[in-house]
Design an enzyme around this catalytic site. Structure first.
Site, PDB file in Angstrom:
ATOM      1  N   HIS A  30     -59.342  25.506 115.218  1.00  0.00           N
ATOM      2  CA  HIS A  30     -59.398  24.044 115.356  1.00  0.00           C
ATOM      3  C   HIS A  30     -60.117  23.394 114.170  1.00  0.00           C
ATOM      4  O   HIS A  30     -60.655  22.289 114.292  1.00  0.00           O
ATOM      5  CB  HIS A  30     -60.090  23.635 116.664  1.00  0.00           C
ATOM      6  CG  HIS A  30     -59.528  24.289 117.885  1.00  0.00           C
ATOM      7  ND1 HIS A  30     -58.428  23.799 118.554  1.00  0.00           N
ATOM      8  CD2 HIS A  30     -59.900  25.416 118.541  1.00  0.00           C
ATOM      9  CE1 HIS A  30     -58.155  24.580 119.584  1.00  0.00           C
ATOM     10  NE2 HIS A  30     -59.027  25.579 119.593  1.00  0.00           N
TER      11      HIS A  30
ATOM     12  N   SER B 218     -57.446  12.256  86.975  1.00  0.00           N
ATOM     13  CA  SER B 218     -57.096  10.908  87.407  1.00  0.00           C
ATOM     14  C   SER B 218     -57.090   9.972  86.212  1.00  0.00           C
ATOM     15  O   SER B 218     -57.901  10.115  85.290  1.00  0.00           O
ATOM     16  CB  SER B 218     -58.112  10.414  88.447  1.00  0.00           C
ATOM     17  OG  SER B 218     -58.007   9.020  88.644  1.00  0.00           O
TER      18      SER B 218
ATOM     19  N   LYS C 214     -62.443  13.311  88.580  1.00  0.00           N
ATOM     20  CA  LYS C 214     -61.490  13.965  89.470  1.00  0.00           C
ATOM     21  C   LYS C 214     -60.868  15.214  88.846  1.00  0.00           C
ATOM     22  O   LYS C 214     -60.552  15.257  87.668  1.00  0.00           O
ATOM     23  CB  LYS C 214     -60.358  12.993  89.842  1.00  0.00           C
ATOM     24  CG  LYS C 214     -60.765  11.823  90.697  1.00  0.00           C
ATOM     25  CD  LYS C 214     -61.202  12.258  92.094  1.00  0.00           C
ATOM     26  CE  LYS C 214     -60.049  12.832  92.879  1.00  0.00           C
ATOM     27  NZ  LYS C 214     -58.955  11.869  93.125  1.00  0.00           N
TER      28      LYS C 214
ATOM     29  N   GLU D 277     -50.716  21.025  96.153  1.00  0.00           N
ATOM     30  CA  GLU D 277     -50.233  19.792  96.783  1.00  0.00           C
ATOM     31  C   GLU D 277     -48.722  19.658  96.627  1.00  0.00           C
ATOM     32  O   GLU D 277     -48.014  19.267  97.562  1.00  0.00           O
ATOM     33  CB  GLU D 277     -50.934  18.581  96.179  1.00  0.00           C
ATOM     34  CG  GLU D 277     -52.380  18.426  96.613  1.00  0.00           C
ATOM     35  CD  GLU D 277     -53.073  17.239  95.988  1.00  0.00           C
ATOM     36  OE1 GLU D 277     -54.155  16.885  96.446  1.00  0.00           O
ATOM     37  OE2 GLU D 277     -52.516  16.652  95.019  1.00  0.00           O
TER      38      GLU D 277
END
Length: 468
Positions: A160, A281, A287, A294
């Protein structure tokens, strides 16, 4: 005859095909990708036809030499693909006839574009499956080596997405490897059904010429010729089966990607990915984005779509071949490319993962991950499991109140929940003691992880690969 009517079938037509319809029905812009397989199949077909006396040896040699020259033209980018000729098959046949004359028109004896395209796709899929398998093996090998290397690196295991029990990083990576082991078996199993030859089924009923399909199958490396001519030209189960494999594989890679994305975040800080697999970024200079996982996660939906497209394509088709089947190639081609590229990206990236061991260890210390070990300890001392569960629950509640992990509590603090607890409890409350205690096949103990890694290597070596 106007080429706009197509040399292969225009005899019964009284007017040329509408220009838009010609473009709409043509497939050459994408099926030219099958050129090498088409030529390979044609060379085998011509060889067989000469063997049974339908072609002379001189005609066979002229055809084979011409096809080899055409292959060279295609590889050099010198071949002129024609939309009015519709597809890869007629483009190559027309060019062959231009080169060697009427003998080129004899090549199509005893076959149809229906069995020809079905054969080409199977040859293409067989080639691509073998390439994909190489990348899949490379990824599995990288995972096994990473797991072996990190057999003692402790991290929290989750259910979970909540801290559950400590595990080793190597054990977690081997869980990924198990997913891929099943995918590997599915891929090889799919290859068996791909490697059946439709050629000789002709349009749908077979041919009156004395062909020898076993010879052609042997020349092309197929396991056997197909048993039924109607099924041979209309079957696309193998394409659906491959995209099903691809969907399951991408589902697995997507799950792995999700964990990689989480682990690279500042909130987890479990791993670092080399800069070459990330981007930055345009506005936030701090970043470092995990773009490769992804993007793999995103491409999963693309492959799912191809599976659904092929299932929908086939669901209402009567026997035998229908023009609908022209729509099988683009989703299949894209699924092949996507799978191959995703596997290559992962095979390059996974061995380069750098675990942040201190962060993982500290995270495993939080969340009372050794609570189950304390319950097991009490059970071994004679406490019923449900009673042990209650005792540990009370100790966890105390830990939440005092902001102490179980391993940080004193013996007196633990004894307030059960007099049975003694000094030896701290042997099981450490993270190292917890993982070492799972010392059975499939467990997370470091020596079990190393043994599992070795078994995985041996199992992969024992697989009969597609090219074997």
């Amino acid at each position: 005859m106007s080429q706009a009517t197509n040399q292969s079938w225009g005899g019964r037509f009284s007017e040329p095909t509408d220009a838009f319809v010609a473009r709409f029905t043509a497939s050459v812009n994408f099926d030219q990708r099958l050129a090498r397989q088409d030529i390979q199949g044609s060379i085998a077909h011509a060889t067989m036809l000469a063997g049974v006396g339908v072609l002379t040896d001189d005609e066979r040699d002229a055809i084979i030499n011409g096809l080899n020259e055409i292959q060279g033209e295609i590889e050099r980018g010198e071949f002129n693909w024609s939309v009015p000729l519709e597809d890869v098959h007629m483009n190559i046949e027309a060019r062959l006839t231009d080169k060697i004359g009427i003998t080129g028109k004899k090549l199509h004896t005893g076959r149809s574009r229906n069995d020809q395209v079905a054969t080409d796709i199977r040859l293409f899929m067989r080639d691509e499956i073998d390439v994909i398998e190489v990348e899949l093996k490379r990824l599995r090998e990288g995972m096994i080596e990473l797991a072996d290397r990190e057999a003692e690196t402790i991290m929290p295991g989750f259910t979970h997405l909540q801290t559950a029990q400590p595990v080793t990083f190597g054990h977690h990576i081997l869980a990924w490897q198990e997913m891929l082991a099943r995918d590997h078996e599915r891929l090889l199993d799919c290859r068996k059904r791909v490697n059946v030859m439709p050629l000789g089924a002709a349009a749908l009923a077979g041919t009156t010429y004395p062909i020898d399909r076993h010879v052609t199958a042997e020349l092309l490396g197929f396991d056997r010729p197909s048993e039924n001519s109607l099924d041979a030209v209309s079957d696309r189960d193998f394409a659906i089966e491959f995209t099903s494999f691809a969907s399951i594989l991408l589902m697995h890679l997507s799950r792995m990607s999700e964990e990689l994305v989480l682990w690279t975040s500042a909130q987890f800080n479990f791993i670092d990915l080399p800069d070459r697999f990330c981007t930055g970024s345009s506005i936030m200079p701090q970043k470092k984005n995990p773009d490769v996982p992804e993007l793999v996660r995103g491409k999963t939906g693309r492959v799912y779509g191809h599976l659904m497209a092929l299932l929908t394509l086939m669901k209402s088709q009567p026997l035998a071949y229908n023009k609908d089947n022209q729509e099988d190639k683009e989703p299949l081609f894209d699924a092949v490319d996507t799978v191959r590229d995703c596997l290559k990206a992962f095979a390059d990236m996974v061995p380069a993962i750098e675990p942040k061991k201190a962060s993982m260890y500290e995270a495993a210390r939080r969340g009372f991950s050794t609570a189950t070990d304390l319950a097991d300890y009490l059970v071994r001392k004679g406490v019923a499991f449900r009673d042990a569960h209650e005792i540990v629950g009370q100790s966890v509640a105390y830990g939440l109140k005092t902001e102490k992990d179980l391993s940080e509590m004193s013996l007196d603090e633990l004894k307030q929940f059960s007099d049975i607890i003694d000094q030896d409890v701290f042997e099981v409350l450490t993270l190292e003691g917890s993982v070492a205690a799972r010392n059975h096949i499939g467990g997370t103990a470091p020596n079990q992880v190393r043994a599992a890694a070795q078994r995985a290597r041996e199992a992969m070596s024992a697989l009969k690969t597609g090219g074997a």
